[in-house]
Design a protein around this motif. Structure first.
Motif, short mmCIF file in Angstrom:
data_model
loop_
_atom_site.label_atom_id
_atom_site.label_comp_id
_atom_site.label_asym_id
_atom_site.label_seq_id
_atom_site.Cartn_x
_atom_site.Cartn_y
_atom_site.Cartn_z
N ILE A 163 -3.94 4.89 9.88
CA ILE A 163 -3.33 6.20 10.14
C ILE A 163 -1.93 6.06 10.75
CG2 ILE A 163 -4.32 6.60 12.43
CD1 ILE A 163 -3.82 9.17 9.56
N ASP A 164 -1.70 5.01 11.53
CA ASP A 164 -0.36 4.82 12.10
C ASP A 164 0.66 4.58 10.99
OD1 ASP A 164 -0.98 5.21 14.78
OD2 ASP A 164 -1.61 3.13 15.03
N CYS A 165 0.30 3.77 10.04
CA CYS A 165 1.17 3.52 8.89
C CYS A 165 1.42 4.82 8.12
CB CYS A 165 0.54 2.47 7.99
SG CYS A 165 1.51 2.04 6.55
N SER A 166 0.38 5.62 7.99
CA SER A 166 0.49 6.90 7.30
C SER A 166 1.46 7.83 8.02
CB SER A 166 -0.89 7.55 7.19
OG SER A 166 -0.80 8.83 6.63
N LYS A 167 1.40 7.85 9.34
CA LYS A 167 2.32 8.71 10.11
C LYS A 167 3.77 8.24 9.93
CE LYS A 167 -0.25 8.39 13.83
NZ LYS A 167 -0.85 8.52 15.16
N HIS A 168 3.98 6.94 9.90
CA HIS A 168 5.33 6.42 9.66
C HIS A 168 5.78 6.75 8.23
CE1 HIS A 168 6.05 4.44 13.47
NE2 HIS A 168 4.80 4.00 13.43
N HIS A 169 4.87 6.73 7.30
CA HIS A 169 5.16 7.10 5.90
C HIS A 169 5.65 8.56 5.84
CE1 HIS A 169 4.44 7.85 1.60
NE2 HIS A 169 3.59 8.82 1.94
N GLN A 229 -0.04 11.28 -2.75
CA GLN A 229 -1.21 10.53 -3.18
C GLN A 229 -1.05 9.01 -3.10
OE1 GLN A 229 -0.50 13.62 -4.72
NE2 GLN A 229 -2.20 14.27 -3.43
N LYS A 230 0.00 8.54 -2.44
CA LYS A 230 0.18 7.10 -2.26
C LYS A 230 -0.88 6.57 -1.30
CE LYS A 230 3.53 3.62 -0.86
NZ LYS A 230 3.25 2.72 -1.96
N ILE A 231 -1.48 5.42 -1.62
CA ILE A 231 -2.47 4.78 -0.76
C ILE A 231 -1.75 3.74 0.10
CG2 ILE A 231 -4.53 3.35 -0.68
CD1 ILE A 231 -5.46 4.76 -3.23
N LEU A 232 -1.92 3.87 1.42
CA LEU A 232 -1.27 2.98 2.38
C LEU A 232 -2.33 2.10 3.02
CD1 LEU A 232 0.64 5.99 3.79
CD2 LEU A 232 1.75 4.12 2.59
N ASN A 233 -2.02 0.83 3.21
CA ASN A 233 -2.99 -0.13 3.73
C ASN A 233 -2.93 -0.34 5.24
OD1 ASN A 233 -4.27 -0.86 1.30
ND2 ASN A 233 -2.47 -2.06 0.74
N GLY A 234 -2.10 0.39 5.96
CA GLY A 234 -1.94 0.13 7.39
C GLY A 234 -2.65 1.09 8.31
N THR A 256 10.02 6.62 9.57
CA THR A 256 10.45 5.92 10.78
C THR A 256 10.29 4.41 10.73
OG1 THR A 256 8.29 6.29 11.77
CG2 THR A 256 10.02 7.86 12.31
N GLN A 257 9.65 3.86 9.74
CA GLN A 257 9.43 2.42 9.71
C GLN A 257 9.94 1.86 8.40
OE1 GLN A 257 5.34 1.21 10.21
NE2 GLN A 257 5.94 -0.10 11.90
N LYS A 258 10.78 0.84 8.48
CA LYS A 258 11.44 0.34 7.27
C LYS A 258 10.47 -0.36 6.32
CE LYS A 258 12.94 -3.83 9.61
NZ LYS A 258 14.07 -4.57 10.11
N ASP A 259 9.33 -0.86 6.81
CA ASP A 259 8.42 -1.58 5.91
C ASP A 259 7.36 -0.66 5.30
OD1 ASP A 259 7.28 -1.32 8.40
OD2 ASP A 259 6.17 -3.19 8.30
N VAL A 260 7.53 0.66 5.46
CA VAL A 260 6.63 1.63 4.86
C VAL A 260 7.46 2.56 3.99
CG1 VAL A 260 5.00 3.51 5.31
CG2 VAL A 260 5.06 1.55 6.82
N GLU A 261 7.05 2.73 2.74
CA GLU A 261 7.77 3.63 1.84
C GLU A 261 7.63 5.06 2.35
OE1 GLU A 261 7.42 5.19 -2.73
OE2 GLU A 261 6.76 3.15 -2.28
#
Length: 130
Positions: free
Chosen positions: A42-48, A35-40, A52-57
């Protein structure tokens, strides 16, 4: 860039089955697992989901099979991006060579080459050359 939608409104990117569009603008996505909301987007969501991406939890609740599937989508997208980049580099190189050839032929023949008899190279022709 917002993700594409079909006429029925279903978003084409496979990552949307694991995220919810919070503001209906595709930029804020809520993870269906934690349920975390990501601001980036769908791409940011896929990395979440795939860590795979250090700046995304990273999501701690995503199942391993979903993580592998999303990672596969990311890899395919990266390969497609790289292929497009190579095609555009080839097009630029080919265009630069054509311009050099036109200038060279103008100097030899003392005339200006009009582009009226030439044809445009298609993407398929470029892929065959590569």
């Amino acid at each position: 860039m917002a993700s594409k939608k079909t006429t029925s409104g279903y978003k084409l990117d496979g990552g949307w089955q694991y995220g919810i569009d919070v503001d209906k603008n595709s930029r804020k996505v809520q993870c269906k697992y934690c349920q975390k909301i990501l601001n980036g987007g769908i791409d940011c969501s896929k990395h979440h989901l795939t860590y795979t991406q250090k700046d995304v939890e990273s999501c701690q609740r995503v199942p391993e099979d979903v993580k592998k599937m999303i990672l596969n989508i990311l890899v395919k997208n990266q390969e497609a991006t790289e292929k497009k980049r190579k095609i555009f580099q080839y097009i630029e190189k080919d265009r630069d060579n054509d311009e050099g050839n036109e200038i060279s032929s103008m100097n030899k023949e003392k005339r200006i080459v009009s582009g009226s008899g030439s044809t445009q190279t298609t993407i398929n022709q470029l892929l065959k050359k590569i």
